[in-house]
Enzyme design. Structure first.
Site, PDB file in Angstrom:
ATOM      1  N   TYR A   1      46.921  -2.280 -47.478  1.00  0.00           N
ATOM      2  CA  TYR A   1      46.008  -1.527 -46.967  1.00  0.00           C
ATOM      3  C   TYR A   1      46.436  -0.071 -46.475  1.00  0.00           C
ATOM      4  CZ  TYR A   1      42.257  -0.374 -43.384  1.00  0.00           C
ATOM      5  OH  TYR A   1      41.165   0.257 -42.843  1.00  0.00           O
TER       6      TYR A   1
ATOM      7  N   ARG B   1      39.592  -9.216 -35.925  1.00  0.00           N
ATOM      8  CA  ARG B   1      39.929  -7.990 -35.160  1.00  0.00           C
ATOM      9  C   ARG B   1      39.882  -8.537 -33.667  1.00  0.00           C
ATOM     10  NH1 ARG B   1      36.850  -3.326 -38.641  1.00  0.00           N
ATOM     11  NH2 ARG B   1      35.671  -5.000 -39.481  1.00  0.00           N
TER      12      ARG B   1
ATOM     13  N   PRO C   1      51.372  -2.197 -35.193  1.00  0.00           N
ATOM     14  CA  PRO C   1      52.077  -0.996 -34.514  1.00  0.00           C
ATOM     15  C   PRO C   1      51.944  -0.991 -33.113  1.00  0.00           C
ATOM     16  CG  PRO C   1      50.277  -0.473 -36.316  1.00  0.00           C
ATOM     17  CD  PRO C   1      50.436  -1.958 -36.197  1.00  0.00           C
TER      18      PRO C   1
ATOM     19  N   GLY D   1      47.484   1.585 -49.650  1.00  0.00           N
ATOM     20  CA  GLY D   1      46.354   1.874 -50.414  1.00  0.00           C
ATOM     21  C   GLY D   1      45.609   2.868 -49.805  1.00  0.00           C
TER      22      GLY D   1
END
Ligand code: NAD
Ligand code: UDP
Length: 308
Positions: free
Chosen positions: A138, A179, A266, A141
């Site tokens: 991702y 999510r 992250p 990409g």
């Protein structure tokens, strides 16, 4: 619009129809739904059911390019396909623009900053991305998609407008998309444990979807645009703070369950939106508590349909 049957796509199509635009939607329903194509504000034009990585038919004034799975669970389920969608899908959109003169708003992502060493993230920051990890399909990409868009701009003069979208949430997120906001709201309403990954001190900033839609439309309409532009809410929360907010707003008695942190997650993320403020006159208006409440109300209604 590519990806018009997805989460952000639904809200963006809805708003464009309300404003009287004709909107054709290209989608292969990988993560989008047919239900998302029914709107109370109007009827979509043509539905082009195909992969965005194949040549795109039709002539348009503008293309919003959103097609790509966005949640880690979905984009990691078929990583090679994700990479192809992000790079080659953008290539096809650019090729369509080159041939027809359309302009395009390209949905990139804060993931291009990876696990950032600069905080908050400005558009000048090149990022800190692992090219060989489970998020790379991702992240890399989308970085590749940005490269394609910028080279089409430089070589062919295509008016490609890159926006880097930071975490966006709101009504109609899929319950199972993995999510953080959808997981927490769903878990809280069902009385299941809230799954916080790691110790929950990692941060994100959450933008309500109607604010994001407003930013995307401004990006398309702006007379002067400089790619890329960050779009997101600069108010930063720890994930564990978000969990507590959802628990309180939904009056849930769920417990918090700490689970292992996925790799390459992250540790912090917060957009610098100076460029969006200056170029687009844009900034988010909906505070997180208000947006979460709207999301919880819609989730409750939708769950009621299935449960009750
Ligand atoms: P989503 O998964 O809900 O929607 C994506 C849509 O694209 C779906 O309708 C899906 O079926 C379609 N799609 C996926 N691959 C396709 C392909 N190969 N061909 C045709 N259609 C395809 O995701 P979203 O949250 O609405 O995100 C929309 C865009 O915004 C994505 O490009 C995503 O990378 C970007 N973005 C979103 C967020 C966020 O927090 N929601 C954050 C950063 C970037
Ligand atoms: N997260 C979490 N519990 C969940 C889902 C996600 O603690 O059930 C964390 C995840 O590890 C990350 C943050 O919430 O640190 C945001 O995750 P999401 O998948 O929503 O988006 P992204 O990581 O792409 O920003």
């Amino acid at each position: 619009m590519t990806g018009g049957a997805g989460f952000i796509g639904f809200h963006l199509v809805r708003r464009l129809l309300a404003e009287g635009h004709r909107v054709d939607v290209l989608d292969n329903f990988q993560t989008g739904t047919r239900e998302n194509l029914s709107h109370d504000t109007g009827v979509i034009g043509r539905l082009i059911e195909q992969n965005v990585a194949d040549p795109i038919p039709g002539v348009y004034d503008g293309i919003f390019h959103l097609a790509c799975p966005a949640s880690p669970v979905h984009y990691q389920a078929a990583p090679l396909e994700t990479f192809r969608t992000a790079v080659w899908g953008t290539w096809q959109v650019m090729e369509s623009c080159r041939q027809t003169g359309a302009k395009a708003v390209i949905a990139s992502t804060s993931e291009v900053y990876g696990n950032p060493l600069v905080h908050p993230q400005t558009e000048e920051y090149f990022g800190n991305v692992n090219p060989v990890g489970i998020r790379s399909c991702y992240d890399e990409g989308k970085r590749g998609g940005e490269t394609v868009a910028m080279d089409y701009r430089r070589i062919h003069g295509v008016d490609a407008r890159i926006v880097r979208i930071f975490n966006t949430y709101g009504p109609r997120m899929l319950f199972n998309d993995g999510r953080v906001v959808s997981n927490f709201c769903h878990q809280a309403l069902l009385g299941n444990p809230i799954t916080v990954y790691g110790d929950g001190t990692q941060t994100r900033s959450f933008c309500f979807v109607t604010d994001m839609v407003d930013g995307l439309i401004r990006a398309m309409e702006a007379e002067h645009f400089v790619s890329p532009v960050n779009l997101g809410n600069p108010v930063e929360y720890q994930v564990v703070e978000l969990a507590k907010m959802v628990l309180s707003l939904s009056s849930s008695s769920s417990s918090i369950l700490f689970k292992p942190l996925p790799s390459d997650d992250p540790s912090r993320r917060k957009p610098d939106i100076t460029r969006a403020r200056t170029l687009l006159g844009w900034e988010p208006r909906i505070p997180v508590e208000e947006g979460l409440l709207q999301t919880i109300v819609e989730f409750r209604q939708r769950l009621g349909k299935y449960v009750g």
